[in-house]
Motif scaffolding. Structure first.
Motif, PDB file in Angstrom:
ATOM      1  N   ARG C 161       0.866  -1.089  -0.094  1.00 44.26           N
ATOM      2  CA  ARG C 161       0.131   0.088   0.071  1.00 44.26           C
ATOM      3  C   ARG C 161       0.929   1.176   0.143  1.00 44.26           C
ATOM      4  O   ARG C 161       1.983   1.299   0.453  1.00 44.26           O
ATOM      5  N   LEU C 198       0.106 -10.759  10.342  1.00 41.08           N
ATOM      6  CA  LEU C 198      -1.121 -10.346  10.266  1.00 41.08           C
ATOM      7  C   LEU C 198      -0.937  -8.921   9.853  1.00 41.08           C
ATOM      8  O   LEU C 198      -1.489  -8.121   9.032  1.00 41.08           O
ATOM      9  N   PHE C 199       0.149  -8.272  10.422  1.00 41.85           N
ATOM     10  CA  PHE C 199       0.478  -6.977  10.154  1.00 41.85           C
ATOM     11  C   PHE C 199       0.825  -6.869   8.737  1.00 41.85           C
ATOM     12  O   PHE C 199       0.787  -5.919   8.129  1.00 41.85           O
ATOM     13  N   ASP C 201       0.092  -8.471   6.189  1.00 41.43           N
ATOM     14  CA  ASP C 201      -1.029  -8.702   5.572  1.00 41.43           C
ATOM     15  C   ASP C 201      -1.738  -7.146   5.317  1.00 41.43           C
ATOM     16  O   ASP C 201      -2.460  -6.876   4.385  1.00 41.43           O
ATOM     17  N   GLY C 202      -1.695  -6.453   6.568  1.00 41.13           N
ATOM     18  CA  GLY C 202      -2.389  -5.054   6.672  1.00 41.13           C
ATOM     19  C   GLY C 202      -1.543  -4.156   5.649  1.00 41.13           C
ATOM     20  O   GLY C 202      -2.250  -3.289   5.180  1.00 41.13           O
ATOM     21  N   ARG C 208      -6.892  -1.509   2.796  1.00 41.91           N
ATOM     22  CA  ARG C 208      -8.220  -1.755   3.261  1.00 41.91           C
ATOM     23  C   ARG C 208      -8.776  -0.663   4.320  1.00 41.91           C
ATOM     24  O   ARG C 208      -9.712  -0.907   4.720  1.00 41.91           O
ATOM     25  N   SER C 209      -8.038   0.347   4.122  1.00 37.46           N
ATOM     26  CA  SER C 209      -8.401   1.573   5.183  1.00 37.46           C
ATOM     27  C   SER C 209      -7.855   2.652   4.724  1.00 37.46           C
ATOM     28  O   SER C 209      -6.988   2.753   4.234  1.00 37.46           O
ATOM     29  N   LEU C 211      -5.570   5.297   6.547  1.00 37.75           N
ATOM     30  CA  LEU C 211      -4.982   5.261   8.032  1.00 37.75           C
ATOM     31  C   LEU C 211      -4.926   6.757   8.538  1.00 37.75           C
ATOM     32  O   LEU C 211      -4.609   7.745   8.015  1.00 37.75           O
TER      33      LEU C 211
ATOM     34  N   HIS D 195      -0.912   1.962  13.489  1.00 42.47           N
ATOM     35  CA  HIS D 195      -0.325   0.616  13.440  1.00 42.47           C
ATOM     36  C   HIS D 195      -1.532  -0.357  13.781  1.00 42.47           C
ATOM     37  O   HIS D 195      -1.295  -1.405  13.148  1.00 42.47           O
ATOM     38  N   GLN D 197      -4.352   0.099  13.118  1.00 41.04           N
ATOM     39  CA  GLN D 197      -5.329  -0.011  11.963  1.00 41.04           C
ATOM     40  C   GLN D 197      -4.805  -1.017  10.864  1.00 41.04           C
ATOM     41  O   GLN D 197      -5.248  -1.917  10.064  1.00 41.04           O
ATOM     42  N   LEU D 198      -3.342  -0.880  10.772  1.00 45.07           N
ATOM     43  CA  LEU D 198      -2.768  -1.850   9.777  1.00 45.07           C
ATOM     44  C   LEU D 198      -3.035  -3.291  10.289  1.00 45.07           C
ATOM     45  O   LEU D 198      -3.186  -4.223   9.308  1.00 45.07           O
ATOM     46  N   PHE D 199      -2.908  -3.464  11.559  1.00 42.76           N
ATOM     47  CA  PHE D 199      -2.949  -5.130  12.122  1.00 42.76           C
ATOM     48  C   PHE D 199      -4.463  -5.223  11.925  1.00 42.76           C
ATOM     49  O   PHE D 199      -4.727  -6.500  11.381  1.00 42.76           O
ATOM     50  N   ASP D 201      -6.426  -4.214   9.573  1.00 46.80           N
ATOM     51  CA  ASP D 201      -6.550  -4.602   8.170  1.00 46.80           C
ATOM     52  C   ASP D 201      -6.041  -6.044   7.675  1.00 46.80           C
ATOM     53  O   ASP D 201      -6.661  -6.792   6.781  1.00 46.80           O
ATOM     54  N   GLY D 202      -5.123  -6.459   8.294  1.00 45.18           N
ATOM     55  CA  GLY D 202      -4.622  -7.793   8.460  1.00 45.18           C
ATOM     56  C   GLY D 202      -5.627  -8.725   8.710  1.00 45.18           C
ATOM     57  O   GLY D 202      -5.476  -9.765   8.483  1.00 45.18           O
TER      58      GLY D 202
END
Lengths: 225, 225, 225, 225
Positions: C161, C198-199, C201-202, C208-209, C211, D195, D197-199, D201-202
């Motif tokens: 991103r 997971l992070f 993936d974000g 997906r958002s 920030l 951060h 939020q990034l998580f 998103d994941g």
DNA sequence: GATGAATGAGGCTTCATTCAT
DNA sequence: GATGAATGAAGCCTCATTCAT
């Protein structure tokens, strides 16, 4: 473990003392006295733990009362200066008595100061205290006035040479009183009065020499002056 | 980093010195001189590493030459005593000169000793040395003889009071010369000669007081005596 | 006592290293490695004595090599940064390979960093080091360039991103890697890679958002910036 | 001195609370709140005297209420867990609302937890508390249920990937929220939500990777489990 | 019940002295 | 013989915890 002075020592009452518990006050006082004795016996670098042990308290109690070494030295300095001041005022009264001999009073003052080991402790010269501390400054000013007055009386009576000041007397008292490492306290004590007397004889009028330098005052030994 | 004395100092030759390489001899001498200077500047507790650094050698070299601090102090003591002896002999010669004034020679000797910081170093009283060390004892004996002779001349000339001995003079020199912690070296230097002079004025005949105690000699300050 | 990284660690060669004896060099290296491990296991406040014990040296040896805690932290920081840099360069090479997938390389880099506990140690954020230290600054600059380049490749490939920067990645690595007090190291280790993934993936494109805040860089975490 | 949460906090009523005087109850509450703030600002190792001072009570009062540090930590843990529980229940209600979007509610819950610094305090992982404490266990169970329910709703709605559990979320919240030593609190605050939020998103479905390990629950982080 | 004060254990650091190169 | 490095004991100070008022 000798106690330099035998009379009870009043705790130095400072304005900010809030409200100390009785036992705490006693502990604080014992620490100051133990510090004074330890300084006399072992010099200014005596371990604080040693002072705490002498006072019969834990080392942390010492630190609670005095955050660092200089705070403790400061308190001892105030104590000592107030005691010297009392001696000076007594001597001045003697000098002013009808049959008073000012130089004799001055001599008694000097010997009394030495006897109580006060000169050696006089942290006026110490590197451990803040030279601009208000309480110390005030004590110094009052002490200066008292000793100067005493010397002035002797000078006016023609008994004291004209080219000396109170700083000269105090340096001599301080230096001659200091413990000689490796020599037993008692041994040196026997001689301190003797050598102080020789110095006092040198102070008498008429002057037997022309002194180098200039008359010393306390101010000469304030750092950054 | 001042060097107290400027003339070259001969290493004190002791009988047992076996045979040192040239550079080893030089190292030893440099260490002793560095120690003397360090003692003058920072007091008796200066770290030995500091002395080694001043001497430009590793600390282990210092320990090779002097197994511990007292061995080093002893060597400095010998050095200092030999220097004072030389000053005393010079002064004696002056006193014996046709137009010599013994008390003046004595005074010059005292001031010279102070000027070279020798008194402050005089470890005659120090806790760091063995009081029965043969070399030190011998040096002390010779020094005693020299200073006693000098004082005797002044006394015989009627210029020195009768109730003092060489120990009295040395204590005064030692004590008055000691550095005052927290005061700049230079500042005190300005006053040391002044206060020594006051003391010397007190030594003059006729005596202006009856001294307490008895005349002091070096022996009075030997531990376990 | 686990060693975080298994490969031999080169001592960080700084320009001023004069000429260290072989055993001293080894001791110094052992101390740094012990410090790194101790920091990983017990956090930045681990007693220095504990580090010395781990390294098998006396505490004073530690102080000889590193005058205070920050000096030791600094060395560990240099060590860690240089290792991360190597990982980043490896990953960049992978990304640039003919069949390289930049985001995969980025992910491998992140997981490798975590596996070696490097992120948790990254003292980029520490209060113990001088933020203006030249060596640290240089290491930071080089590391910034390497990681930025790696991320740029992933972004150019449309896999990352657009609204994130290297600081975002490093904060997450650092925070997610930190030891949880009271939890066994091994236990957490099992999950760190999971949450890092997971992070990551974000971080993937498409976002997906939206920030909050702005993309973070190392500079954001320099004190006084 | 910021207070992390602004709403009044009910003292956690434990079954054995006997009957405290009104001022005692107030003291107890003030200590817990002061502890929470102190932990947030200075970390878990903040001196207890500092907490007592913040609370405006003597240190002995703190010890009367909490025999040791872990007792105080326990109380803060209960306080924090009850607050998180409330947030989770609020979020669940939002998710269950007619137009509720479960994943959005989950995200709001996570950000609210972070905003109140609750995650950083979450001593679920702390070494300072007894993992078998009944009150803590009960709070944990209720919290588990609430957060699991919230995540279940999001998962059922196809918005949350299937391979994660509540432990994964909490570790991330806890770790990402922890203060970075040497970085200003405010500075990090600016990035924590980013951060997180990034998580988050994941966490969204569809999963963008295969996660290593297995889904984490609170139980995974109980010592001796 | 509340408080300020006391305590001892432990961390940090320095320094005299010993060791390995 | 010379050196830099290593060591442990000891001093300073802080903090969790206990005690006396």
């Amino acid at each position: 473990m000798t106690t330099a002075a035998t009379e009870p020592v009043r705790p130095v009452e400072t304005a900010r003392a809030p409200k100390l518990r009785a036992d705490a006050t006693r502990n604080r006082e014992r620490i100051v006295l133990a510090a004074r004795d330890a300084f006399v016996e072992h010099g200014a670098d005596v371990p604080l733990d040693e002072i705490a042990k002498r006072a019969g308290v834990g080392n942390a109690t010492l630190y609670r009362n005095f955050p660092d070494r200089s705070a403790l030295v400061r308190e001892v300095a105030l104590l000592v200066k107030s005691r010297i001041l009392a001696l000076a005022e007594t001597a001045t009264a003697e000098a002013d008595a009808p049959d008073g001999v000012p130089f004799d009073a001055l001599q008694r003052f000097a010997h009394a100061t030495v006897a109580e080991k006060l000169g050696a402790l006089c942290p006026m010269f110490s590197s451990h205290v803040d030279p601009f501390d208000p309480d110390l400054t005030e004590a110094r000013v009052r002490l200066t006035a008292a000793v100067s007055g005493l010397m002035e009386r002797a000078r006016a009576a023609g008994e004291l040479r004209a080219d000396v000041d109170h700083g000269d007397l105090f340096i001599a008292i301080s230096q001659l009183t200091r413990p000689l490492p490796g020599t037993s306290c008692q041994l040196l004590d026997d001689f301190v009065h003797r050598h102080l007397q020789l110095f006092l004889d040198g102070l008498r009028a008429p002057a037997r020499s022309v002194l180098p330098g200039r008359a010393a005052t306390f101010e000469d030994f304030q750092p950054h002056h």
